[in-house]
Design an enzyme around this catalytic site. Structure first.
Site, mmCIF file in Angstrom:
data_model
loop_
_atom_site.group_PDB
_atom_site.id
_atom_site.type_symbol
_atom_site.label_atom_id
_atom_site.label_comp_id
_atom_site.label_asym_id
_atom_site.label_seq_id
_atom_site.Cartn_x
_atom_site.Cartn_y
_atom_site.Cartn_z
ATOM 1 N N TYR A 120 0.849 -1.199 0.000
ATOM 2 C CA TYR A 120 0.000 0.000 0.000
ATOM 3 C C TYR A 120 0.878 1.241 0.000
ATOM 4 O O TYR A 120 1.884 1.288 0.714
ATOM 5 C CB TYR A 120 -0.904 0.016 1.246
ATOM 6 C CG TYR A 120 -2.339 -0.226 0.883
ATOM 7 C CD1 TYR A 120 -3.008 0.642 0.003
ATOM 8 C CD2 TYR A 120 -3.030 -1.316 1.388
ATOM 9 C CE1 TYR A 120 -4.321 0.413 -0.359
ATOM 10 C CE2 TYR A 120 -4.341 -1.552 1.027
ATOM 11 C CZ TYR A 120 -4.986 -0.686 0.156
ATOM 12 O OH TYR A 120 -6.276 -0.918 -0.198
ATOM 13 N N GLU A 162 -0.519 4.869 -0.248
ATOM 14 C CA GLU A 162 -1.306 6.094 -0.397
ATOM 15 C C GLU A 162 -0.436 7.332 -0.248
ATOM 16 O O GLU A 162 0.417 7.392 0.637
ATOM 17 C CB GLU A 162 -2.425 6.142 0.650
ATOM 18 C CG GLU A 162 -3.716 5.584 0.118
ATOM 19 C CD GLU A 162 -4.357 4.611 1.052
ATOM 20 O OE1 GLU A 162 -3.606 3.820 1.661
ATOM 21 O OE2 GLU A 162 -5.588 4.637 1.151
ATOM 22 N N ASP A 211 -7.429 13.733 -24.572
ATOM 23 C CA ASP A 211 -7.426 12.350 -24.096
ATOM 24 C C ASP A 211 -6.877 11.504 -25.243
ATOM 25 O O ASP A 211 -7.583 11.214 -26.212
ATOM 26 C CB ASP A 211 -8.854 11.936 -23.726
ATOM 27 C CG ASP A 211 -8.940 10.461 -23.317
ATOM 28 O OD1 ASP A 211 -7.954 9.710 -23.508
ATOM 29 O OD2 ASP A 211 -10.001 10.054 -22.813
ATOM 30 N N THR A 262 -4.860 6.355 -21.294
ATOM 31 C CA THR A 262 -4.641 5.021 -20.755
ATOM 32 C C THR A 262 -3.262 4.580 -21.228
ATOM 33 O O THR A 262 -2.661 5.197 -22.111
ATOM 34 C CB THR A 262 -5.706 4.014 -21.258
ATOM 35 O OG1 THR A 262 -5.839 4.166 -22.665
ATOM 36 C CG2 THR A 262 -7.030 4.215 -20.592
ATOM 37 N N LYS A 271 -3.204 0.669 -24.534
ATOM 38 C CA LYS A 271 -3.726 0.524 -25.905
ATOM 39 C C LYS A 271 -2.526 0.534 -26.862
ATOM 40 O O LYS A 271 -1.691 -0.363 -26.789
ATOM 41 C CB LYS A 271 -4.751 1.622 -26.188
ATOM 42 C CG LYS A 271 -5.981 1.530 -25.284
ATOM 43 C CD LYS A 271 -7.052 2.505 -25.669
ATOM 44 C CE LYS A 271 -8.329 2.317 -24.892
ATOM 45 N NZ LYS A 271 -8.434 3.099 -23.679
ATOM 46 N N ARG A 282 -2.411 -2.070 -17.614
ATOM 47 C CA ARG A 282 -3.636 -1.277 -17.558
ATOM 48 C C ARG A 282 -3.469 -0.195 -16.507
ATOM 49 O O ARG A 282 -3.123 -0.458 -15.363
ATOM 50 C CB ARG A 282 -4.821 -2.165 -17.209
ATOM 51 C CG ARG A 282 -5.081 -3.230 -18.236
ATOM 52 C CD ARG A 282 -6.397 -3.918 -17.988
ATOM 53 N NE ARG A 282 -7.438 -3.278 -18.750
ATOM 54 C CZ ARG A 282 -7.779 -3.640 -19.999
ATOM 55 N NH1 ARG A 282 -7.165 -4.636 -20.586
ATOM 56 N NH2 ARG A 282 -8.734 -3.017 -20.636
HETATM 57 N N1 DSN Z 1 -12.946 0.667 -24.003
HETATM 58 C C1 DSN Z 1 -12.119 1.563 -24.762
HETATM 59 C C2 DSN Z 1 -12.173 1.289 -26.219
HETATM 60 O O1 DSN Z 1 -12.397 0.146 -26.584
HETATM 61 O O2 DSN Z 1 -11.978 2.175 -27.022
HETATM 62 C C3 DSN Z 1 -12.438 2.966 -24.464
HETATM 63 O O3 DSN Z 1 -12.438 3.164 -23.099
#
Ligand code: DSN
Length: 406
Positions: A45, A47, A191, A217, A220, A226
């Site tokens: 942990y 924090e 974003d 994120t 991707k 993640r």
């Molecule tokens: N779930 C993502 C996507 O597939 O584009 C977006 O958050």
């Protein structure tokens, strides 16, 4: 119980090996990213932030988080980064929490036009419920109409504008967005969840010189564990010197508790991997592959939106997107059903499918492989109700995938 879990993981691994993965937000991480995620860091942990934790035993964790932050700042060319958001949605919610008061007006791209739920989708989301929200769409070609957006923004005067997409196959013109936001003094937030890896690879322009805050994120096109980051740019800091502190406070304790340090370490590994020349080649190949796949599908007579990036939308009849995605699944090809520009169906039963190349490019696929995949897709669509033919394609897909590694 754990036997069952590990048996299911084994089955999922076999599935991943034997199907073609074309969901544009998915990817295959490296062994090193997996090692970091599955490490003892999950036990701790932490924090707070480095040097300001609420628990003892965090000296090494501080070093890890600092390393990841410094690498991220260098990679994206920003003066500040927070790597604690659990994922993209909490990152975006933290930005709203940091910059606005409930009821303030926000503006983002409609979900049906390729935007994201967290960009103010009305009523059912955090942004749509606690803020006054106006949304922009796309024209019949599926592109942002910058003149219409200018008129909307001048009329509505939002305090914050989102530029971010989940199903938009075109290059985003950051300069135009920055002029539009500047005309009403709105915060401009990029974003880049879908395109972060392409930005790093230099195949999509970076928003960093034009926006105040960047969220993304990390799993991707960036190909990490993640999680997510929030970066503040020089422009953002010049508007509010306390912006970074406000973001930190909004993430913790505003929206979250203890950060997932194992995932943060995985993000650090991915940042390092993305700094290499090989990653630049990967980004280029993702875009080249998408272009070839889109062109092949167009040659087969499909209506395709795109592409200038890693993804495309393919339009069928109203409500046929879902049936098509399900038939492709039976043929061993994984896509998701999706709305298309000017959609007349619903989100659960839309007209299109969304296809992207990041995952299969990681597996080593090139242009010729995309031609093969386009052929599989065409045959599956032509045989949408023919279970025997779909099964035959599935077997061919399996054998085609044997030369690629996960
Ligand atoms: N779930 C993502 C996507 O597939 O584009 C977006 O958050």
């Amino acid at each position: 119980m754990s036997d069952m879990v590990f048996e299911l993981i084994r089955k999922e691994k076999a599935r991943q090996k034997s199907q073609i993965h074309l969901i544009p937000s998915e990817n295959f991480v490296s062994e090193n990213v997996l090692k970091a995620i599955g490490s003892c860091l999950t036990n701790k942990y932490a924090e707070g932030y480095a040097g300001r934790r609420y628990y003892q035993g965090n000296k090494i964790i501080d070093e890890i988080e600092n390393l990841v932050v410094e690498k991220g700042k260098e990679l994206f060319g920003v003066p500040y980064m927070n790597v604690q958001p659990y994922s993209g949605s909490p990152a975006n919610e933290a930005v709203l929490f940091a910059l606005l008061e409930p009821g303030d007006k926000i503006c983002g791209m409609k979900l049906s036009a390729g935007g994201h739920l967290t960009h103010g989708h009305p009523k059912i989301t955090f942004g749509g419920k606690y803020f006054d929200t106006v949304q922009y769409g796309v024209n019949k070609n599926g592109k942002v109409d910058y003149d219409e957006l200018t008129r909307l923004v001048k009329k509505e005067k939002p305090k914050l504008i989102w530029v971010g997409t989940t199903a938009y196959p075109w290059i985003l013109d950051w300069k135009k967005f920055s002029e539009i936001a500047g005309s009403v003094g709105a915060w401009l937030i990029a974003d880049i969840s879908h395109i972060a890896g392409l930005v790093v690879a230099g195949v999509h322009p970076s928003p960093v010189d034009y926006v105040d805050v960047v969220t993304s994120t990390t799993h991707k096109t960036l190909r990490g564990s993640r999680g997510a980051f929030i970066a503040v740019t020089k422009t953002g800091l010049s508007k509010d010197s306390k912006l970074a502190r406000k973001i930190d406070k909004a993430v913790f304790p505003g929206m979250q508790g203890g950060p997932h340090i194992n995932n943060i370490a995985g993000i650090g590994v991915a940042f390092e991997e993305a700094s290499n020349l090989k990653f630049k080649q990967y980004g280029k190949q993702v875009v080249n592959n998408a272009k070839v796949l889109a062109d092949e599908l167009k040659n087969f007579g499909f209506k395709v939106f795109g592409t200038e990036n890693h993804l495309m939308l393919v339009e069928f009849g109203v409500g046929e997107g879902r049936k098509t995605a399900e038939a492709l699944d039976e043929a061993g090809i994984i896509v998701n059903y999706n709305t298309v520009p000017g959609e007349k169906g619903t989100a659960m039963s839309p007209s299109g499918i969304r296809i992207g190349t990041p995952a299969e490019t990681t597996r080593g696929m090139k242009e010729d492989d995309m031609k093969r995949i386009a052929g599989f897709i065409k045959r599956a669509v032509d045989n949408i109700d023919n279970k025997v033919e779909l099964e035959k394609i599935k077997k061919e897909v399996r054998s085609f995938l044997k030369k690629f590694i996960v």
